[in-house]
Design an enzyme around this catalytic site. Structure first.
Site, PDB file in Angstrom:
ATOM      1  N   SER A  18      35.189  47.471  50.443  1.00 57.97           N
ATOM      2  CA  SER A  18      34.979  46.336  51.347  1.00 57.97           C
ATOM      3  C   SER A  18      35.223  45.007  50.660  1.00 57.97           C
ATOM      4  CB  SER A  18      33.583  46.380  51.956  1.00 57.97           C
ATOM      5  OG  SER A  18      32.608  46.224  50.943  1.00 57.97           O
ATOM      6  N   ALA A  21      40.727  43.360  50.818  1.00 60.82           N
ATOM      7  CA  ALA A  21      41.729  44.324  51.294  1.00 60.82           C
ATOM      8  C   ALA A  21      41.112  45.267  52.313  1.00 60.82           C
ATOM      9  CB  ALA A  21      42.299  45.121  50.125  1.00 60.82           C
ATOM     10  N   GLU A 118      46.836  25.843  39.460  1.00 59.77           N
ATOM     11  CA  GLU A 118      46.312  26.732  38.423  1.00 59.77           C
ATOM     12  C   GLU A 118      47.409  27.064  37.427  1.00 59.77           C
ATOM     13  OE1 GLU A 118      43.959  30.020  39.938  1.00 59.77           O
ATOM     14  OE2 GLU A 118      43.305  28.767  41.591  1.00 59.77           O
ATOM     15  N   ASP A 213      37.429  53.122  38.774  1.00 58.30           N
ATOM     16  CA  ASP A 213      37.255  54.516  39.184  1.00 58.30           C
ATOM     17  C   ASP A 213      38.110  54.849  40.406  1.00 58.30           C
ATOM     18  OD1 ASP A 213      35.556  52.775  40.585  1.00 58.30           O
ATOM     19  OD2 ASP A 213      34.235  54.406  41.180  1.00 58.30           O
ATOM     20  N   HIS A 234      40.943  36.762  31.684  1.00 60.62           N
ATOM     21  CA  HIS A 234      40.845  35.363  32.109  1.00 60.62           C
ATOM     22  C   HIS A 234      40.331  34.554  30.921  1.00 60.62           C
ATOM     23  CE1 HIS A 234      39.875  31.738  34.287  1.00 60.62           C
ATOM     24  NE2 HIS A 234      40.393  32.256  35.388  1.00 60.62           N
ATOM     25  N   ARG A 280      47.953  32.774  31.324  1.00 59.86           N
ATOM     26  CA  ARG A 280      46.618  33.185  30.865  1.00 59.86           C
ATOM     27  C   ARG A 280      46.626  33.949  29.547  1.00 59.86           C
ATOM     28  NH1 ARG A 280      43.742  34.673  36.630  1.00 59.86           N
ATOM     29  NH2 ARG A 280      43.760  32.499  37.264  1.00 59.86           N
ATOM     30  N   HIS A 341      39.557  40.520  33.630  1.00 56.39           N
ATOM     31  CA  HIS A 341      39.529  39.847  34.925  1.00 56.39           C
ATOM     32  C   HIS A 341      40.228  40.641  36.024  1.00 56.39           C
ATOM     33  CE1 HIS A 341      39.280  36.415  37.593  1.00 56.39           C
ATOM     34  NE2 HIS A 341      40.588  36.271  37.665  1.00 56.39           N
ATOM     35  N   ARG A 376      49.776  38.557  36.097  1.00 57.18           N
ATOM     36  CA  ARG A 376      49.687  38.006  37.455  1.00 57.18           C
ATOM     37  C   ARG A 376      49.618  36.479  37.446  1.00 57.18           C
ATOM     38  NH1 ARG A 376      44.991  36.628  40.562  1.00 57.18           N
ATOM     39  NH2 ARG A 376      43.916  37.058  38.622  1.00 57.18           N
TER      40      ARG A 376
HETATM   41  C1  SIN Z   1      40.329  31.320  38.832  1.00 60.66           C
HETATM   42  O1  SIN Z   1      39.763  30.697  39.732  1.00 60.66           O
HETATM   43  O2  SIN Z   1      40.498  30.866  37.724  1.00 60.66           O
HETATM   44  C2  SIN Z   1      40.800  32.716  39.112  1.00 60.66           C
HETATM   45  C3  SIN Z   1      41.856  32.756  40.095  1.00 60.66           C
HETATM   46  C4  SIN Z   1      42.631  34.045  39.972  1.00 60.66           C
HETATM   47  O3  SIN Z   1      42.348  34.863  39.114  1.00 60.66           O
HETATM   48  O4  SIN Z   1      43.586  34.236  40.750  1.00 60.66           O
END
Ligand code: SIN
Length: 514
Positions: A18, A21, A118, A213, A234, A280, A341, A376
């Site tokens: 939940s 997705a 970001e 899992d 992260h 990152r 992360h 990502r």
């Molecule tokens: C963040 O707010 O730094 C994470 C955003 C993400 O991982 O897409």
């Protein structure tokens, strides 16, 4: 309150999980017929709720889907599936509208939408809601629709097996099961035992119910999995003795916050031209180097220089958390260190969310769609979730069926029989042996530990099932990381520090032996 489960066990779709997705897929699929949603914990729990940054969409005035695509491909370090990534970025405007129709209200700046920036995005294109409480805002809107709608919900229920019709065969002999046309169902354990699966690494930004899992579970049912060596760390998780795991959003650096070492130096310009907004993996490794140099377990995030925003208004969740821990964002630096992360890999899917198991679809963090490659791009994950959940339901609406074609180069793999003794063993194992910096020696040692797991239960408890699938996931991750003898994206090998396109410019896919 949703209806009780159907006595005949027949559903148009059974949705496991939940997070965003699961909620979105269940809502969309409920237009097609009865839908059952099972979730380990409560409807509102799950990783999405903790998402802060937001959802990327190239819909701002100076932006374009081509630029979003280019940033996604650059971040993915040579392994992004361009066709899938194009679907991702081009579907964004329609999926943002869907979310708004479900009641999500994104933040605005005056009359216009507000966009955050970001790491590794060349434009500000991250939509957010309630400041840094984007995930919570999306989850509550979708969960409310689920609660008020037709979806049948079973909380505190763990999916223990994927059950296949006529000879498909899951990993364990299945108990009698609900049938879910076309072709797959789920065995489940009811509300007993503990709630969470446990995030897979000791230091994490994830809640205990986070994936890991689930990937083992799908693999056990025969689904191909890929890219498991690519786990994103992260850079900025809060790090203070005794404090719970907590993300300090990259969006703060997007607004001008700066990383500093113990000597007060803003060190990132020494490591990358994008400085604090570098990819990152680059930032995380730079921080490890600085922490090592000063024998510290953290560096500092200085938010005193935020340029355009009041941190208490734009980042209310982070500001409140920091204040509880004695830190005033406008005055004090925040102690931060990298933490696990997000996994780029998972269950292989095609552009309709189909896996290699007929009737089994995957979307969200569990899926390996290929859009993230080896690393990502921030805030592409919430977007990926809605884009591919929508497509999976569209496929079902058009009759569903079939499966993704298997990968010709897939490696057959038989996981060890035993399960780990507890979740904490797995978290320590992965953090120590498959963390931000890995080596052949450390990964091999990790696999030797796995080979020593002896726990087997003829009739596993709920907890036993969870440990078993988490163990399978951990072993696959260590194996994939050991085999990839190069460094790329989030996968960094101290013994193979260079990228090697000749041998490794490809994805690693595994399927269950036998
Ligand atoms: C963040 O707010 O730094 C994470 C955003 C993400 O991982 O897409």
């Amino acid at each position: 309150m949703s209806d009780p489960p159907r006595a005949d066990g027949q559903y148009r779709a059974i949705v496991i999980g939940s997070g965003m997705a699961g909620l979105f897929a269940a809502l969309e699929a409920s237009a097609l017929g009865p839908v059952l949603l099972v979730t380990k914990a409560e409807l509102h729990e799950g990783s999405t709720r903790h998402a802060q940054g937001g959802i990327a969409a190239a819909i701002g005035p100076d932006d374009s889907t081509d630029q979003h695509l280019a940033d996604t491909i650059a971040a993915g370090a040579g392994l992004v599936d361009e066709e899938m990534a194009r679907i991702l970025v081009e579907s964004a405007p329609r999926r943002i509208r869907d979310l708004e129709q479900y009641g999500v209200s994104f933040d605005s700046a005056g009359e216009a939408r507000a966009f955050g920036r970001e790491g590794a995005h060349r434009n500000a294109r991250v939509l957010h809601a309630r400041g840094d409480r984007t995930g919570a805002a999306i989850t509550s809107a979708l969960a409310q629709q689920v609660e008020e709608g037709k979806v049948i919900v079973r909380e505190h229920t763990l999916a223990t097996d994927i059950l296949l019709e006529a000879g498909g065969g899951g990993a364990d002999p299945p108990p009698p099961a609900p049938a879910a046309p076309p072709g797959a169902g789920a065995g489940a354990r009811g509300p007993r035992g503990r709630g969470g699966g446990g995030a897979a690494f000791s230091h994490t930004t994830n809640p205990p119910v986070a994936p890991g899992d689930g990937i083992g579970l799908a693999f056990g049912a025969g689904a191909e999995v890929s890219d498991l060596e690519f786990y994103q760390f992260h850079p900025t998780a809060f790090r203070q003795e005794g404090a719970p795991p907590f993300l300090i959003s990259e969006a703060l650096r997007g607004e001008g916050a700066v990383l500093r070492n113990d000597g007060g130096e803003a060190f990132m310009p020494r490591y990358h031209e994008l400085a604090d907004l570098a990819p990152r993996d680059v930032v995380a490794r730079a921080m490890v180097a600085e922490m090592r140099a000063s024998a510290s377990d953290h560096v500092w995030l200085d938010c005193t220089a935020l340029q355009r925003v009041d941190p208490y208004e734009r980042f209310p969740g982070i500001a409140a958390f920091c204040r509880e821990h004695g830190i005033d964002l406008q005055r004090d630096p925040v102690p931060v260190a990298p933490a696990a992360h997000y996994i780029m890999g998972g269950v292989c899917t095609d552009s309709w969310g189909r896996t290699t198991v007929p009737g089994l679809y995957a979307c969200g963090e569990i899926a390996a769609t290929g859009v993230h490659g080896a690393n990502r791009l921030a805030s592409n994950s919430l977007l990926e979730t809605v884009v591919f959940a929508k497509r999976a339901v569209e496929h079902l609406a058009n009759g569903g069926g079939g499966a993704m074609a298997g990968c010709p180069d897939s490696t057959s793999f038989a996981p060890t029989e035993g399960a780990p003794r507890d979740h904490a063993d797995v978290r320590r194992l992965l953090w120590e042996h498959a963390g931000i910096e890995r080596s052949g020696e450390s990964l091999q040692a990790g696999l030797e530990t796995v080979a020593g797991w002896t726990d087997t239960e003829p009739e596993p408890s709920r907890e036993g099932h969870e440990r078993r699938w988490l163990g399978v996931f951990a072993e696959l991750l260590l194996t994939a990381a050991l085999r990839r003898e190069e460094s790329r994206g989030a996968h960094y090998r101290t013994d193979f520090p260079e990228r090697n396109d000749d041998h490794w410019g490809r994805r690693q896919v595994f399927h269950r032996a036998g």
